[in-house]
Motif scaffolding. Structure first.
Motif, PDB file in Angstrom:
ATOM      1  N   VAL A  39      41.725 -20.350  26.464  1.00 11.16           N
ATOM      2  CA  VAL A  39      41.448 -18.982  26.040  1.00 11.16           C
ATOM      3  C   VAL A  39      41.406 -18.964  24.510  1.00 11.16           C
ATOM      4  O   VAL A  39      42.307 -19.485  23.853  1.00 11.16           O
ATOM      5  CB  VAL A  39      42.522 -17.993  26.533  1.00 11.16           C
ATOM      6  CG1 VAL A  39      42.193 -16.577  26.059  1.00 11.16           C
ATOM      7  CG2 VAL A  39      42.635 -18.028  28.055  1.00 11.16           C
ATOM      8  N   LEU A  40      40.344 -18.360  23.951  1.00  9.76           N
ATOM      9  CA  LEU A  40      40.219 -18.202  22.512  1.00  9.76           C
ATOM     10  C   LEU A  40      40.007 -16.731  22.180  1.00  9.76           C
ATOM     11  O   LEU A  40      39.108 -16.085  22.720  1.00  9.76           O
ATOM     12  CB  LEU A  40      39.038 -19.015  21.972  1.00  9.76           C
ATOM     13  CG  LEU A  40      38.728 -18.828  20.476  1.00  9.76           C
ATOM     14  CD1 LEU A  40      39.876 -19.365  19.622  1.00  9.76           C
ATOM     15  CD2 LEU A  40      37.418 -19.514  20.100  1.00  9.76           C
ATOM     16  N   THR A  41      40.850 -16.208  21.303  1.00  7.34           N
ATOM     17  CA  THR A  41      40.696 -14.830  20.830  1.00  7.34           C
ATOM     18  C   THR A  41      40.661 -14.838  19.310  1.00  7.34           C
ATOM     19  O   THR A  41      41.235 -15.715  18.666  1.00  7.34           O
ATOM     20  CB  THR A  41      41.846 -13.932  21.315  1.00  7.34           C
ATOM     21  OG1 THR A  41      43.081 -14.371  20.723  1.00  7.34           O
ATOM     22  CG2 THR A  41      41.976 -13.982  22.831  1.00  7.34           C
ATOM     23  N   THR A  42      39.982 -13.857  18.738  1.00  2.35           N
ATOM     24  CA  THR A  42      39.936 -13.712  17.285  1.00  2.35           C
ATOM     25  C   THR A  42      40.351 -12.294  16.913  1.00  2.35           C
ATOM     26  O   THR A  42      40.258 -11.374  17.724  1.00  2.35           O
ATOM     27  CB  THR A  42      38.536 -14.006  16.729  1.00  2.35           C
ATOM     28  OG1 THR A  42      37.598 -13.086  17.289  1.00  2.35           O
ATOM     29  CG2 THR A  42      38.114 -15.426  17.057  1.00  2.35           C
ATOM     30  N   TYR A  43      40.783 -12.139  15.668  1.00  2.00           N
ATOM     31  CA  TYR A  43      41.243 -10.824  15.219  1.00  2.00           C
ATOM     32  C   TYR A  43      40.945 -10.658  13.732  1.00  2.00           C
ATOM     33  O   TYR A  43      40.752 -11.637  12.995  1.00  2.00           O
ATOM     34  CB  TYR A  43      42.742 -10.649  15.480  1.00  2.00           C
ATOM     35  CG  TYR A  43      43.602 -11.559  14.626  1.00  2.00           C
ATOM     36  CD1 TYR A  43      44.067 -11.141  13.375  1.00  2.00           C
ATOM     37  CD2 TYR A  43      43.945 -12.835  15.061  1.00  2.00           C
ATOM     38  CE1 TYR A  43      44.836 -11.976  12.589  1.00  2.00           C
ATOM     39  CE2 TYR A  43      44.709 -13.679  14.279  1.00  2.00           C
ATOM     40  CZ  TYR A  43      45.152 -13.242  13.047  1.00  2.00           C
ATOM     41  OH  TYR A  43      45.911 -14.070  12.255  1.00  2.00           O
ATOM     42  N   SER A  44      40.915  -9.420  13.304  1.00  3.36           N
ATOM     43  CA  SER A  44      40.794  -9.088  11.888  1.00  3.36           C
ATOM     44  C   SER A  44      41.520  -7.776  11.662  1.00  3.36           C
ATOM     45  O   SER A  44      41.347  -6.826  12.440  1.00  3.36           O
ATOM     46  CB  SER A  44      39.322  -8.963  11.475  1.00  3.36           C
ATOM     47  OG  SER A  44      39.199  -8.645  10.099  1.00  3.36           O
TER      48      SER A  44
END
Length: 991
Positions: free
Chosen positions: A855-860
């Motif tokens: 699982v890969l998630t990104t955030y800003s």
């Protein structure tokens, strides 16, 4: 190798291998597998390789396994979330398009901020979409000067190194990999009003105009607005044709006693244009065959690939065929040679319209009023069929007030645009020398000759049909473009690598020459023959043009690496570049770096600290250059110092020319000084890994347009202007949370910050203002400079604004609220920028027996976006465009308290009301795989079989439905191809 026995079992371990536990019995066969996490990771870096633990610079390595998880067409989209310090845009959803990337902040203002791409050691000038991600062994991102200074000017904005798969010694292995998938829109659509609400808001906009601009009373204005509905929305030919509510006419649809759309109005159709032009299950399939093997001396890898991807927009797609062959041979003890070749041909079908033009469906179809049908209707609202029984597209001939003679689906079907790319690349080397002791005094001395070339031939076509649209009267219009790009790099590297006891020395000196040539040819004709998309039948020549751009760089370079006892490391590099973009007197620039690495964990005082596997402290500084200045339209300026005279203005029958740029022989390199401080740690038998870095990058002598008085006839000339700084922190924490028997759980958290500040511009102009953006000394680049909203006047529903007065010295003396937009527009405020406070990714991997989950998630977090699309749906310019649902919060009656002003048609107030919080969280990829048990597949004579399922771009959580918070680096939005969400299934078989 070590053996341990306990309770009838035997544990076998070996450094760099995974431990195996087996039952004690006769004739036990044990196979140890490599534990890549226990081995010191070797990275491909500038002109060589380096162990990660000994590297003095800042670099991140991304292996092929991470790339294979995502069904990407362009390799640039595989970088997101894989390393710190790297910001990416989402990129167009058009299949084949790339993402934009910046590394460690905004390196320049007018010069390029793009990183350098290097493929198999040679700078790459082909098309990134021509590279099959399945052919990639690893990608390394070089982020600081110590890592990238050896690439000189071209590496000023960071370097992305792509290493393709090479042959491996052993029995020939054949691998087949196939994936199939279905794509749909990844972004939520904007929440737009329905048919009844649209008519209600249009009526209110007409009424408010009569009241507040015409001086009418409410009752008179209401009746006038009711009478205007037909001419405004229904057109002039047949006012009721576009009225979807057939049980009421335009002048009866509004109840005059309530001022509301009648509740019992029944619609005869509801045909959202966006539904008609988008596919919900666009098909994608990809297939890859590779052959890998070799002997101790000669190794080879061959691959073939095919990709066919439909776009979610009707008529768009991407198709690619590619082949690659990599061969290397150790001819004898002192001579080695290799050849990497790649071929690719592709075709991209797309819609060749952008921005707020009627023909751009991302504008017209998305914000068209919901009352207008896609297909021609009769008086009762039923489809009118053609002679074949098919519905007919409505082009607005019935008097539609907006987009006359236009239908978005018809435009996609009738107009044609495509790009055909033929790309070839070659990388070859000859290496002379040996590391063996019998080489005597020449041991470790090598001469390597590297040559690489990239060739790209692109044919582009744009056809505007002869039946509808703005070229119908001209009999259609056909443009054809052909571009040819050829670049090559030739370098000669002399290296010496020797060890003397605890001293290890690695020295390199070399010369490099780079050549680039781009040729352009285009022609266009109108009055065509229907069905023949060639220029020859056209009767009217519209344009014809050709030109050639050339660019050369010559370089001398050197590097020295030294380490003592693999404990203290020192590296230094020097490179001198000469660029054809500058005058000969200022052509050369010299750039350098120096870095050190202290392996603290190797010190004697750390010998008893068993829980620390590795602890390193790094420090580096260097200076790099940039010559890649851009024109105002974003294209590359290859002739930065020269006065140019375009010969495209004929003077009657004579050749005509006019000066377009001013000469500046003194313009030279933009420079950036890079400081990097970092710490790396591996703890608890490599169960916990930490990497933290601080960087400070100062750009000086920026390549910029020096402002001039417009009375001179020029706005400016190319010069070295101003300084800018980027600084920030990066950290990566990864760990193995659980490792027990067959179950393993890894978790990785990455975070980065960037602080940007413009340090200086010019004495004459310490600020550059462009639209809603300001580039000002002491502030971040592209700071929003806008009118500041002060809410809504409860009495009139007018929007209020903050404004101020200044004294003779320019100091603010009084701040107050006004309803005068013109006044407020002269007293704008600085309101932040797109730059986030923190951005990064969270990834996890779980495995149990043959099952694995990734699982890969990104955030800003932080930053702002000015959403021009949202603004256009709240400030309607033309009747026939529709509103966002947020407009339903509008002011309606005196005394209303709300944040949305009264409805107006033709509104132009551009304020910070449309600055949206740019924070987001995205689930980028989830992949579930299963490796079939060995005892199953051995019976079939196979090496391994893996099946997997993946979902890419699964979900995005942001502050506004419809917004793409990753669209750009400056916080703007546009009417562009939405990103895709893809569900895919795959099979990989190794024979």
């Amino acid at each position: 190798m070590k053996f341990y026995s306990s309770a009838g079992t035997l544990v076998i371990s070996f450094i760099g291998m995974q431990s195996q536990e087996v039952k004690i019995k006769p004739n036990v066969k044990v196979v140890l597998h490599s534990d890549s996490e226990q081995l010191d990771e070797v990275m491909v870096v500038a002109y060589g390789t380096a162990k990660k633990s000994s590297f003095t610079g800042s670099a991140s390595n991304i292996d092929s396994k991470k790339l294979e998880l995502r069904p990407i067409t362009n390799v640039s989209k595989g970088l997101e979330g894989q390393t710190t310090g790297l910001l990416t845009t989402s990129g167009s959803g058009q299949p084949g398009e790339a993402s934009k990337i910046i590394i460690r902040g905004y390196g320049s203002i007018n010069a390029s901020q793009d990183p350098l791409y290097v493929v198999d050691g040679i700078p790459f000038d082909g098309d990134l979409s021509s590279i099959n991600p399945s052919d990639i062994e690893s990608m390394t991102v070089l982020k600081d000067a110590s890592a990238g200074a050896l690439y000189g000017a071209r590496g000023a904005n960071g370097v992305v190194m792509i290493t393709t798969k090479q042959g491996k010694e052993g029995k020939t292995k054949v691998s087949w990999r196939s994936t199939v998938g279905w794509s749909s829109r990844a972004l939520k659509e904007y929440d737009m009003v329905d048919q009844k609400d649209f008519i209600q808001l249009t009526y209110e906009g007409l009424r408010n105009d009569y009241v507040f601009n015409g001086g009418y009373d409410w009752q008179t204005a209401s009746m006038a607005a009711i009478q205007d509905l037909g001419p405004t929305l229904g057109g002039n030919k047949n006012a009721e044709l576009y009225n979807p509510f057939k049980n009421y006419t335009w002048d009866t649809i509004i109840d005059p006693t309530t001022g509301k759309v009648r509740e019992d109005a029944v619609s005869a159709w509801n045909e959202p244009w966006m539904d008609a032009v988008q596919k919900k299950n666009a098909f994608r399939h990809e297939h890859q065959l590779s052959i890998n093997g070799g002997t101790e001396k000669t190794k080879y890898m061959f691959s073939l690939g095919y990709l066919d991807e439909d776009g979610i927009l009707v008529g768009t797609g991407f198709q690619r065929y590619n082949a690659r062959a990599n061969v290397s041979s150790q001819v004898n003890d002192w001579f080695k040679a290799g050849l990497n070749t790649s071929l690719s041909t592709s075709q991209q079908n797309f819609s060749d319209y952008d921005g707020p033009s009627n023909s751009n469906v991302w504008y017209s179809a998305q914000f068209m009023a919901p009352i207008y049908p896609m297909y021609v209707k009769d008086a009762d609202g039923n489809n009118l069929l053609d002679s074949n029984g098919n519905p007919q597209l409505d082009y607005g001939e019935g008097g539609r007030p907006q987009y006359s003679d236009y239908n978005p689906l018809g435009g996609l079907l009738d107009d044609k645009a495509d790009i055909k790319n033929d790309v070839a690349g070659v990388r070859t080397f000859l290496a002379f020398g040996s590391d063996k002791e019998d080489a005597g005094w020449a041991q470790g001395l090598k001469l390597t000759l590297n040559f690489g070339a990239d060739y790209r031939n692109q044919s582009r076509k744009m056809y505007m049909n002869m039946h509808h649209g703005n070229q119908a009267k001209a009999g259609g219009l056909l443009y054809k473009y052909n571009t040819r790009t050829l670049s090559y790099t030739f370098n000669q590297l002399l290296t010496w690598n020797r060890s003397f006891g605890l001293h290890n020395v690695d020295v390199m000196a070399g010369h490099e020459f780079y050549s680039y040539e781009y040729s352009y040819l285009e022609a266009a004709k109108s009055n065509l023959v229907d069905g023949i998309l060639e220029l020859r039948p056209g009767t009217t020549l519209q344009s014809a043009d050709s030109y050639t751009n050339q660019y050369r760089v010559e370089s001398w370079l050197g590097r020295i690496n030294y380490n003592f006892d693999e404990k203290y490391y020192l590296s230094a590099s020097l490179r001198s570049d000469g660029s054809s973009r500058f005058h000969k007197d200022h052509r050369w620039g010299t750039f350098w770096s120096i870095g050190g690495n202290w392996r603290v964990s190797k010190e004697a005082f750390m010998s008893e600290v068993e829980w620390v596997d590795n602890l390193s402290v790094k420090l580096s500084y260097g200076q790099q250059g940039n010559d890649n200045i851009l024109n105002s339209d974003g294209t590359v300026n290859y002739y930065a110092w020269q006065s140019l005279y375009p010969f495209d203005l004929p003077n009657g029958t004579n050749v005509g020319a006019i000066i377009s740029s001013l000469e500046n022989r003194d313009i030279t390199w933009e420079k950036s000084g890079n400081l990097n401080v970092g710490i790396e740690a591996s703890l608890f038998n490599n169960r916990l890994r930490i990497n933290a870095e601080y960087y400070n990058k100062k750009t000086t002598d920026m390549l910029l347009s020096y402002p001039m008085a417009t009375s001179t006839g020029f706005s400016g000339y190319n010069a070295n202007v101003g300084d800018m700084r980027n600084s920030g922190f990066e950290f990566e924490v990864s760990g193995t949370l659980i490792q027990h028997n067959d179950f393993k759980w890894d978790l990785t958290f990455m975070g980065s910050t960037v602080k940007n500040e413009v340090l200086s511009l010019t004495k004459e102009s310490p600020e550059i203002i462009s639209g809603i953006y300001s580039i000002k000394e002491g502030m971040p680049i592209n700071t929003f400079y806008m009118v500041k909203s002060a809410g809504v006047d409860p009495a009139t529903g007018a929007e209020l604004f903050w404004t101020y007065d200044k004294d003779e010295n320019g100091n603010i003396t009084k701040e107050y609220v006004t309803s005068n937009y013109n006044k407020a527009n002269t007293t704008k405020y600085y309101l932040g920028s797109r730059i986030p406070d923190l951005y990064g990714s969270v990834g996890t991997n779980l495995s149990w027996k043959g099952i694995d989950l990734s699982v890969l998630t990104t955030y800003s977090i932080g930053g702002k976006i000015f959403d021009g699309l949202y603004e256009a749906s709240m400030n309607i310019m033309y009747p026939g465009n529709t509103w966002n649902e947020h407009a339903l919060r509008r002011w309606q009656n005196p005394g209303d308290i709300t944040d949305v002003p009264r409805i107006e048609i033709g509104g132009t107030n551009r304020t910070d009301r449309f600055l949206i919080n740019a924070s987001y969280f995205a689930i980028k990829n989830i992949t579930l795989g299963y490796n079939l048990p060995q005892n199953w597949i051995r019976k079939a004579g196979l090496g391994s079989v893996r099946i997997f399922a993946s979902c890419d771009n699964l979900a995005l959580f942001s502050h506004l439905n419809g917004i793409d918070p990753q669209y750009s680096f400056d916080g703007s939005t546009d009417y562009s191809y939405a990103p895709n969400k893809t569900y895919s299934f795959g099979l990989e078989v190794n024979f």
